[in-house]
Scaffold this motif. Structure first.
Motif, short mmCIF file in Angstrom:
data_model
loop_
_atom_site.label_atom_id
_atom_site.label_comp_id
_atom_site.label_asym_id
_atom_site.label_seq_id
_atom_site.Cartn_x
_atom_site.Cartn_y
_atom_site.Cartn_z
N LEU A 79 0.95 -1.18 -0.21
CA LEU A 79 -0.01 -0.03 -0.04
C LEU A 79 0.96 1.10 0.04
CD1 LEU A 79 -2.30 -1.25 2.75
CD2 LEU A 79 -2.55 -1.57 0.41
N LEU A 80 0.66 1.98 -0.85
CA LEU A 80 1.59 3.24 -1.20
C LEU A 80 0.81 4.53 -1.30
CD1 LEU A 80 3.51 1.50 -4.17
CD2 LEU A 80 4.37 1.59 -1.86
N GLY A 81 1.28 5.57 -0.73
CA GLY A 81 0.43 6.81 -0.77
C GLY A 81 1.63 7.82 -0.78
N THR A 82 1.26 9.06 -1.31
CA THR A 82 1.77 10.32 -1.44
C THR A 82 1.03 11.40 -1.44
OG1 THR A 82 3.72 11.72 -2.53
CG2 THR A 82 2.12 10.42 -4.18
N VAL A 83 1.54 12.54 -0.60
CA VAL A 83 0.83 13.71 -0.69
C VAL A 83 0.84 14.40 -2.00
CG1 VAL A 83 0.34 16.11 0.53
CG2 VAL A 83 0.51 13.88 1.87
N ASN A 84 -0.31 15.18 -2.77
CA ASN A 84 0.00 15.86 -4.03
C ASN A 84 -0.24 17.07 -3.70
OD1 ASN A 84 0.32 13.32 -5.48
ND2 ASN A 84 -1.78 13.26 -5.46
N THR A 85 0.01 18.01 -4.66
CA THR A 85 -0.53 19.21 -4.82
C THR A 85 -1.42 19.63 -5.86
OG1 THR A 85 0.10 21.66 -5.05
CG2 THR A 85 1.78 20.06 -5.87
N ASN A 86 -2.46 20.36 -5.90
CA ASN A 86 -3.03 20.51 -6.97
C ASN A 86 -2.85 22.06 -7.53
OD1 ASN A 86 -4.94 18.22 -6.59
ND2 ASN A 86 -6.26 19.23 -5.52
N GLY A 87 -1.72 22.33 -7.49
CA GLY A 87 -1.15 23.63 -7.73
C GLY A 87 -1.54 24.60 -6.86
N GLY A 88 -0.99 25.84 -7.17
CA GLY A 88 -1.18 26.84 -6.11
C GLY A 88 -0.18 26.76 -5.05
N SER A 89 -0.57 27.38 -3.99
CA SER A 89 0.45 27.40 -2.86
C SER A 89 0.37 26.32 -2.10
CB SER A 89 0.26 28.55 -1.90
OG SER A 89 -1.02 28.54 -1.24
N ASP A 90 1.37 25.34 -1.94
CA ASP A 90 1.49 24.34 -1.08
C ASP A 90 2.83 24.43 -0.16
OD1 ASP A 90 0.24 21.34 -0.73
OD2 ASP A 90 2.59 21.10 -1.17
N PRO A 91 2.50 24.12 1.27
CA PRO A 91 3.96 24.18 1.83
C PRO A 91 5.20 23.58 1.35
CG PRO A 91 1.99 23.55 3.14
CD PRO A 91 1.53 23.36 1.59
N GLY A 92 4.99 22.63 0.46
CA GLY A 92 6.05 22.03 -0.20
C GLY A 92 6.69 20.61 0.52
N PRO A 93 7.87 19.84 -0.22
CA PRO A 93 7.85 18.56 0.37
C PRO A 93 8.43 18.55 1.89
CG PRO A 93 9.11 19.08 -1.79
CD PRO A 93 8.30 20.39 -1.45
N GLY A 94 8.18 17.62 2.55
CA GLY A 94 8.57 17.50 3.90
C GLY A 94 7.84 17.88 4.75
N SER A 95 6.72 19.00 4.21
CA SER A 95 5.87 19.47 5.32
C SER A 95 4.45 18.86 5.57
CB SER A 95 5.83 21.02 4.73
OG SER A 95 4.96 20.81 3.51
N SER A 96 4.49 17.47 5.14
CA SER A 96 3.10 16.94 5.20
C SER A 96 3.25 15.53 5.23
CB SER A 96 2.05 17.15 4.00
OG SER A 96 2.68 16.90 2.86
N SER A 97 2.42 14.79 5.64
CA SER A 97 2.60 13.17 5.74
C SER A 97 1.48 12.46 5.57
CB SER A 97 3.11 12.91 7.03
OG SER A 97 1.99 13.17 8.24
N ILE A 98 1.50 11.23 5.22
CA ILE A 98 0.36 10.16 4.83
C ILE A 98 0.52 9.14 5.43
CG2 ILE A 98 1.32 9.76 2.49
CD1 ILE A 98 -1.56 9.53 1.48
N LEU A 99 -0.39 8.47 5.90
CA LEU A 99 -0.48 7.17 6.39
C LEU A 99 -1.45 6.21 5.66
CD1 LEU A 99 0.03 5.28 9.38
CD2 LEU A 99 -2.37 5.85 9.46
N VAL A 100 -0.92 5.11 5.05
CA VAL A 100 -2.13 4.33 4.35
C VAL A 100 -2.13 2.91 5.03
CG1 VAL A 100 -2.48 2.99 2.25
CG2 VAL A 100 -1.45 5.40 2.32
N GLY A 101 -3.29 2.47 5.52
CA GLY A 101 -3.44 1.26 6.28
C GLY A 101 -4.42 0.37 5.80
#
Length: 135
Positions: A79-101
């Protein structure tokens, strides 16, 4: 040793001597199927499926909390997950997390979070994400 056995043995020795590999017949209990993508989804922060395959539905039930029902069993799958951006302002890599279970046989639990500015604690937040199920 008969002639065909000697020829086969000679081919194995030759292949190993020059760095080759030798193919052997696998026993039925040793046969493994190739991994395939059983499902994937790109999901908006509000819980709408923007694209996908093998997904039956999604339930957003709290801030940064989602359940995704798949059409395929999940036992033994990656099970793999990643946080995306839909464009616009996003805090950027390393500033968010995802848990998939895995919740049950065909339901995933997804939790997205953004670290708080006041410390190391994560704060649940609605974030766009992608998931992939590989079996």
């Amino acid at each position: 040793m008969n002639r065909s056995t000697k020829l086969a043995l000679g081919a194995v020795v030759t292949a190993l001597t020059i760095g080759g590999t030798v193919a052997a017949s696998a026993q039925p209990d040793q046969v493994h199927r190739a991994a395939t993508t059983a499902g994937w989804a790109k999901v908006s922060a509000s819980g709408h499926i923007l694209g996908g395959q093998g997904i039956r539905g999604i339930n957003k039930f709290g801030i940064g909390r989602y359940n995704i029902t798949t059409t395929h069993g999940l036992n033994g799958c990656a099970l793999l997950g990643t946080v995306n951006t839909n464009g616009g302002s996003d805090p950027g890599p390393g500033s968010s997390s995802i848990l998939v279970g895995q919740v049950n046989g065909n339901t995933l639990f997804i939790r997205t979070a953004t670290p708080s500015s006041g410390g190391n604690a994560a704060v649940d937040s609605d974030r766009p994400f992608s998931i992939t199920v590989v079996c």
